[in-house]
Design a protein around this motif. Structure first.
Motif, short mmCIF file in Angstrom:
data_model
loop_
_atom_site.label_atom_id
_atom_site.label_comp_id
_atom_site.label_asym_id
_atom_site.label_seq_id
_atom_site.Cartn_x
_atom_site.Cartn_y
_atom_site.Cartn_z
N LEU A 35 26.88 15.28 15.90
CA LEU A 35 26.67 14.51 17.12
C LEU A 35 28.03 14.28 17.77
O LEU A 35 28.93 13.73 17.13
CB LEU A 35 26.00 13.17 16.79
CG LEU A 35 24.75 13.26 15.91
CD1 LEU A 35 24.29 11.86 15.51
CD2 LEU A 35 23.64 14.01 16.62
N LEU A 58 23.27 18.86 12.13
CA LEU A 58 23.85 18.79 13.47
C LEU A 58 25.07 17.89 13.43
O LEU A 58 25.14 16.94 12.65
CB LEU A 58 22.85 18.20 14.47
CG LEU A 58 21.45 18.79 14.55
CD1 LEU A 58 20.60 17.97 15.51
CD2 LEU A 58 21.50 20.24 14.99
N ILE A 91 19.50 15.85 20.54
CA ILE A 91 19.22 16.65 19.35
C ILE A 91 18.00 17.55 19.53
O ILE A 91 17.81 18.51 18.79
CB ILE A 91 19.03 15.77 18.09
CG1 ILE A 91 17.71 14.99 18.16
CG2 ILE A 91 20.22 14.85 17.88
CD1 ILE A 91 17.32 14.33 16.86
N THR A 112 26.07 18.65 19.38
CA THR A 112 25.26 18.21 20.51
C THR A 112 26.12 17.77 21.68
O THR A 112 27.33 17.59 21.55
CB THR A 112 24.36 17.03 20.12
OG1 THR A 112 25.17 15.85 19.94
CG2 THR A 112 23.59 17.31 18.84
#
Length: 221
Positions: free
Chosen positions: A163, A161, A151, A137
């Protein structure tokens, strides 16, 4: 306990969160009081870990119950909701199939984002087969609503994911699945790091990648 059903009781979900927290803490996937864990209850409310508590030392009465708007339904007087609750709720709002969300700080996977590297999805065939691509992200200020915003573009089409400079977010039908996703991204990230230390990283051949992606879409999406 981690592999709970949609009809699992609140008591069982509390125990599952405790078990997940202990595993993540003991495996150094979280440290200090970092990270947070949540589960969707049968009535649609969310059971989530509080702010400022080590995930390796949780008690059954530590968790809070909130609704999908973040309103507190029940809580111990001395427990406050995690400031990253909006990030968890963002997942539940967009993914009706998700019943567990796990935010952790895995060392090797987080190191990738600190170094500005993409997740090495094409290093181990099982990653392409079972998990697919793991996006990174944009950077967001931790403990803010920015976490939920960054997100949002990825939640519907991915189950894991990274971050940017802030760990990982994995989710699934239960905490077992969310933890497996977390363990897998950390495992391949460590292998990738060690391979780079040896000087060369070999990728899965492109033609094999195509086959693995087809199998992923057929059996894992």
């Amino acid at each position: 306990m981690l592999n709970f059903s949609p009809s699992a009781s609140e008591a069982d979900l509390r125990l599952a969160i405790i078990e997940c927290g202990c595993i993540a803490y003991e495996r150094h996937l979280v440290t200090s009081n970092d990270g947070n864990i949540s589960a969707r209850m049968e009535n649609g409310n969310i059971l989530i870990t509080p702010s400022g508590i080590s995930k390796g030392r949780l008690s059954a009465d530590d968790m809070l119950v909130v609704d999908l708007d973040g309103n507190i339904i029940s809580s111990r007087p001395d427990r406050k909701p995690s400031s990253e609750t909006p990030m968890h709720l963002e997942v539940y709002k967009h993914r009706k199939d998700v019943r567990a969300v796990l935010h952790a700080h895995p060392i090797f996977a987080t190191t990738l984002t600190v170094s500005g590297l993409d997740f090495p999805v094409d290093v181990l065939p099982e990653v392409l087969l079972t998990l697919g691509n793991v996006p990174v992200t944009a950077y967001a200020t931790p403990s803010s609503h920015e976490d939920a915003a960054v997100i949002r573009p990825f939640v519907k089409n991915h189950n894991a994911l990274l971050l940017c400079q802030h760990g990982s977010l994995t989710y699934g039908k239960n905490l077992d699945e969310a933890l497996i996703h977390l363990e897998r991204i950390e495992h391949v990230s460590e292998i990738y790091w060690r391979a780079k230390m040896l000087g060369e990283v070999k990728r899965v051949p492109p033609e094999a990648q195509v086959k693995l992606i087809e199998l992923h879409e057929k059996y894992f999406t």
